[in-house]
Enzyme design. Sequence first.
Site, mmCIF file in Angstrom:
data_model
loop_
_atom_site.group_PDB
_atom_site.id
_atom_site.type_symbol
_atom_site.label_atom_id
_atom_site.label_comp_id
_atom_site.label_asym_id
_atom_site.label_seq_id
_atom_site.Cartn_x
_atom_site.Cartn_y
_atom_site.Cartn_z
ATOM 1 N N PHE A 23 12.370 74.220 -41.860
ATOM 2 C CA PHE A 23 12.589 75.631 -42.164
ATOM 3 C C PHE A 23 14.094 75.789 -42.432
ATOM 4 O O PHE A 23 14.912 75.263 -41.680
ATOM 5 C CB PHE A 23 12.146 76.499 -40.967
ATOM 6 C CG PHE A 23 12.228 77.967 -41.245
ATOM 7 C CD1 PHE A 23 11.188 78.622 -41.883
ATOM 8 C CD2 PHE A 23 13.355 78.698 -40.894
ATOM 9 C CE1 PHE A 23 11.264 79.984 -42.154
ATOM 10 C CE2 PHE A 23 13.443 80.057 -41.163
ATOM 11 C CZ PHE A 23 12.389 80.699 -41.797
ATOM 12 N N TYR A 74 7.853 85.407 -31.639
ATOM 13 C CA TYR A 74 7.154 86.470 -32.389
ATOM 14 C C TYR A 74 5.961 85.957 -33.194
ATOM 15 O O TYR A 74 5.316 86.724 -33.895
ATOM 16 C CB TYR A 74 8.129 87.229 -33.313
ATOM 17 C CG TYR A 74 9.070 86.351 -34.125
ATOM 18 C CD1 TYR A 74 8.622 85.612 -35.204
ATOM 19 C CD2 TYR A 74 10.422 86.272 -33.789
ATOM 20 C CE1 TYR A 74 9.485 84.815 -35.930
ATOM 21 C CE2 TYR A 74 11.297 85.473 -34.510
ATOM 22 C CZ TYR A 74 10.827 84.749 -35.579
ATOM 23 O OH TYR A 74 11.691 83.943 -36.284
ATOM 24 N N LYS A 75 5.666 84.657 -33.095
ATOM 25 C CA LYS A 75 4.501 84.130 -33.826
ATOM 26 C C LYS A 75 3.317 84.043 -32.862
ATOM 27 O O LYS A 75 2.679 85.052 -32.572
ATOM 28 C CB LYS A 75 4.828 82.776 -34.440
ATOM 29 C CG LYS A 75 6.007 82.802 -35.424
ATOM 30 C CD LYS A 75 6.214 81.428 -36.028
ATOM 31 C CE LYS A 75 7.537 81.303 -36.758
ATOM 32 N NZ LYS A 75 7.611 82.106 -37.978
ATOM 33 N N ASP A 78 12.246 72.052 -32.674
ATOM 34 C CA ASP A 78 11.983 73.459 -32.988
ATOM 35 C C ASP A 78 10.466 73.664 -32.858
ATOM 36 O O ASP A 78 9.684 73.056 -33.592
ATOM 37 C CB ASP A 78 12.467 73.742 -34.429
ATOM 38 C CG ASP A 78 12.218 75.189 -34.861
ATOM 39 O OD1 ASP A 78 11.261 75.812 -34.358
ATOM 40 O OD2 ASP A 78 12.961 75.677 -35.735
ATOM 41 N N ARG A 83 -0.516 80.632 -47.443
ATOM 42 C CA ARG A 83 -0.462 80.170 -46.054
ATOM 43 C C ARG A 83 -1.356 81.051 -45.192
ATOM 44 O O ARG A 83 -1.279 82.279 -45.239
ATOM 45 C CB ARG A 83 0.991 80.295 -45.591
ATOM 46 C CG ARG A 83 1.489 79.177 -44.726
ATOM 47 C CD ARG A 83 2.966 79.321 -44.457
ATOM 48 N NE ARG A 83 3.342 80.611 -43.894
ATOM 49 C CZ ARG A 83 4.267 80.780 -42.952
ATOM 50 N NH1 ARG A 83 4.907 79.729 -42.469
ATOM 51 N NH2 ARG A 83 4.588 81.974 -42.502
HETATM 52 C C1 LIG Z 1 10.512 76.559 -37.835
HETATM 53 C C2 LIG Z 1 11.278 77.852 -37.841
HETATM 54 N N1 LIG Z 1 12.528 77.895 -37.327
HETATM 55 C C3 LIG Z 1 13.235 79.035 -37.309
HETATM 56 C C4 LIG Z 1 12.704 80.221 -37.803
HETATM 57 C C5 LIG Z 1 13.456 81.496 -37.830
HETATM 58 O O1 LIG Z 1 14.568 81.586 -37.037
HETATM 59 P P1 LIG Z 1 15.006 82.995 -36.471
HETATM 60 O O2 LIG Z 1 14.064 83.338 -35.343
HETATM 61 O O3 LIG Z 1 16.407 82.797 -36.040
HETATM 62 O O4 LIG Z 1 14.884 83.995 -37.569
HETATM 63 C C6 LIG Z 1 11.415 80.219 -38.331
HETATM 64 C C7 LIG Z 1 10.843 81.473 -38.869
HETATM 65 O O5 LIG Z 1 9.769 81.573 -39.360
HETATM 66 C C8 LIG Z 1 10.690 79.008 -38.357
HETATM 67 O O6 LIG Z 1 9.464 78.961 -38.885
#
Ligand SMILES: Cc1ncc(COP(=O)(O)O)c(C=O)c1O
Length: 404
Positions: A134, A228-229, A203, A379
Amino acid sequence: MSEPELELAIRAEKLDAADELAGVRSQFILDDVVYLDGNSLGALPASVPGRVEDVVRRQWGELRIRSWDESGWWTAPERIGDRIAPLVGAAAGQIVVGDSTSVNVFKALVAAVRMAGDSGSGRRDEIVVDATTFPTDGYIAESAARMTGCTLRPVTPAEVPGALGDRTAAVLLNHVDYRTGRLHDLPGLTAAVHAAGALAVWDLCHSAGALPVGLDEHGVDLALGCTYKYLNGGPGSPAYLYVRADLQSRFDSPLPGWNSHAEPFGMRPAYEPAAGALRGRVGTPDILSMLALEAALEVWDGDGVSVEAVRAKSLALTDFFLECVAAYVPSGRAESVTPVDHAERGSQVALRCADAGDVMKRLIERGVVGDFRHPDVLRFGFTPLYVGFGDVERAARVLGELLR
Ligand SMILES: Cc1ncc(COP(=O)(O)O)c(C=O)c1O
């Protein structure tokens, strides 16, 4: 309905009737839309509006500053960290909640480089990053590399073992690829990183709350993720940072804010880090979002609601979706880029499709919400806590109608 449609609709009904998590859906505020975008923004748990109202009206409105102690505001980052811990296979005392995922990537990577130190042949001065990551992780890794005097080495996860050496300081990987839904081999890759003497940073944005992670079991060094997911914390809810217990005394945060001080109210000019995971804190926590997240996590307290049950249903949902897509979508019109093998699949299905942006717009108009990822990916995320097999069949049927 055609005969294959009828057959799949009956199967969906039977699968829903046998689904032990089916009742959890009533703990969310949903309508008759098929919501397959929980891998972007989880749905609203029914407990959240009342909790936020209480936090705002009573805790803030009436108790005001007393709430930092009396309502447990000050200790919320570590308390809620301990609630997330069992969902990612971590014992208590290793996770703090706060800041965004991006900020936690920065903290974790810089701290990892600082901990990596030297190998027998000199300073470890290379950061290996998932080239398919990402984007935010890649951007931040590039900056972290510049700030620590490291070289950044972007490689695909499959190429990671071959890229490791005695110059590797840290490796930043995504547990599940946000675009394809591919689940990477966390145990195997972590072991390879350790064999090279480096630190593994994961991550977990697309795995926490969707599948077992096993942070402690697999000896992961540092990890982070959003809430938030699949954890349904709400838009912009704070992220979390895991620092393995035995590394905490060496965790040297690049953002040593006053909340991570050993004595924050001592107001001392000199910084002295707190003990434990608290070192991952920075500044004043975002209490409204954080306590909304705390309410959202109560869904996991229900009987039979476990990460293992969620994973079993997630695989059944994505299997059934792939089967329905194969039955309904004309061949050649949409091709899955998500692995068929369960060991390599997260909780989403990504379909490569011509005019994907336009197709997703029309799906949403027809009450099926997924999302579009540039340039050609549809998706669909499956949150087993509130998505059923009937939803899956309907989504594939509408997609088939649009693509015929
Ligand atoms: C793998 C991954 N890392 C990071 C993020 C986003 O980071 P942040 O919460 O700082 O916006 C996302 C957002 O969809 C993501 O899918």
